[in-house]
Design an enzyme around this catalytic site. Sequence first.
Site, PDB file in Angstrom:
ATOM      1  N   LYS A  53       0.845  -1.198   0.000  1.00 45.44           N
ATOM      2  CA  LYS A  53       0.000   0.000   0.000  1.00 45.44           C
ATOM      3  C   LYS A  53       0.877   1.244   0.000  1.00 45.44           C
ATOM      4  O   LYS A  53       0.610   2.218  -0.702  1.00 45.44           O
ATOM      5  CB  LYS A  53      -0.936  -0.020   1.216  1.00 45.44           C
ATOM      6  CG  LYS A  53      -2.063  -1.035   1.050  1.00 45.44           C
ATOM      7  CD  LYS A  53      -2.830  -1.320   2.312  1.00 45.44           C
ATOM      8  CE  LYS A  53      -3.787  -2.496   2.064  1.00 45.44           C
ATOM      9  NZ  LYS A  53      -4.478  -2.981   3.256  1.00 45.44           N
ATOM     10  N   GLN A  97      -4.919  -1.604   9.540  1.00 43.74           N
ATOM     11  CA  GLN A  97      -4.768  -2.938   8.951  1.00 43.74           C
ATOM     12  C   GLN A  97      -5.325  -4.004   9.910  1.00 43.74           C
ATOM     13  O   GLN A  97      -4.946  -4.050  11.080  1.00 43.74           O
ATOM     14  CB  GLN A  97      -3.274  -3.196   8.667  1.00 43.74           C
ATOM     15  CG  GLN A  97      -2.994  -4.496   7.949  1.00 43.74           C
ATOM     16  CD  GLN A  97      -3.563  -4.531   6.523  1.00 43.74           C
ATOM     17  OE1 GLN A  97      -3.398  -3.601   5.746  1.00 43.74           O
ATOM     18  NE2 GLN A  97      -4.245  -5.621   6.189  1.00 43.74           N
ATOM     19  N   ASP A 120     -11.386   2.567   3.670  1.00 39.79           N
ATOM     20  CA  ASP A 120     -11.629   1.125   3.606  1.00 39.79           C
ATOM     21  C   ASP A 120     -13.130   0.826   3.573  1.00 39.79           C
ATOM     22  O   ASP A 120     -13.527  -0.300   3.289  1.00 39.79           O
ATOM     23  CB  ASP A 120     -11.018   0.447   4.855  1.00 39.79           C
ATOM     24  CG  ASP A 120      -9.923  -0.540   4.490  1.00 39.79           C
ATOM     25  OD1 ASP A 120      -9.773  -0.839   3.299  1.00 39.79           O
ATOM     26  OD2 ASP A 120      -9.224  -0.997   5.415  1.00 39.79           O
TER      27      ASP A 120
END
Length: 294
Positions: A53, A97, A120
Amino acid sequence: MATLIDGKAFAASLRERIAGETAGFTAKTGRKPGLAVVLVGEDAASQVYVRSKHKACIAAGMESFEHRLPADTAEADLLSLVAQLNGDARVDGILVQLPLPEGMDENAVIQAIDPDKDVDGFTTASAGRLLTGLPGFVACTPLGCLMLLKDALGDLSGKSAVVIGRSNIVGKPMAQLLLRESCTVTIAHSRTRDLPETVRGADIVVAAVGRPEMVKGDWLKPGATVIDVGINRVPGEEEGKTRLVGDVDFASAKDVAGAITPVPGGVGPMTIACLLHNTLDAACRREGVDRTAL
Ligand code: NAD
């Protein structure tokens, strides 16, 4: 033989387009879009994801803020980092994460993210916005699947779609996205009675189950478009080696489907490209920039 839906090539061109738009954003606002990624602990797969990422952000011309915290971080400290990132003007998107180390309340941490920075799409606010048709962020994997479907089929209106899997991060948002495109949507799951028969009626099949090669070719309607989200590691031909397979039995499905994503190289590469897409969207919304004019 089905047409191959090349997610790798599509993701590469999407990333290129985003890099161009990002340059336009930076020229207009005098700053780069910024993504903050928070990694707690040493999970090996998460480390790989976070590194990719970071690299993707830099390649697109975005700012990447990495926060690595030890596994024994107190939940309160993680929550205060999230609060600090919510208030940081350089940060447009925040990604924590998952999975978090055992004992941490993942839900509490995710819900602490400002919905306007939730790139997200995991907060209940984002899920609610998707459900009610308000502008918001959509989880990256289903968003990537939708982009591939629209690229392959154009208008999806009126098509019948079966989504296999009802997780909050893939199945449910995927079904909502297809509904938004005016598909007639069925959500199948572990308790669905006759899954092959349910799948047989669908013009579009999205498999997000986590069961290697479960969906067989003879379950499919001839010409159906098949999106395989599954990533499963199974023993390879050589001893001690493994290989990746999807939730769809590619060998039999390719002879019946009209178009199909391979694994790897299908949905997988779309996820990070969509994260960049969402981050640029977040930056544009925060700065009042019309993205279509970039
Ligand atoms: P999950 O385990 O949260 O959900 C799986 C779903 O499958 C559940 O809703 C369950 O009801 C359903 N299911 C289980 N057994 C079934 C059966 N026999 N018949 C019908 N339905 C059944 O998984 P998830 O997080 O949604 O991920 C699904 C798959 O997608 C996994 O293989 C995962 O690795 C993969 N994935 C890929 C990406 C990507 O970037 N390509 C991203 C997320 C997940």
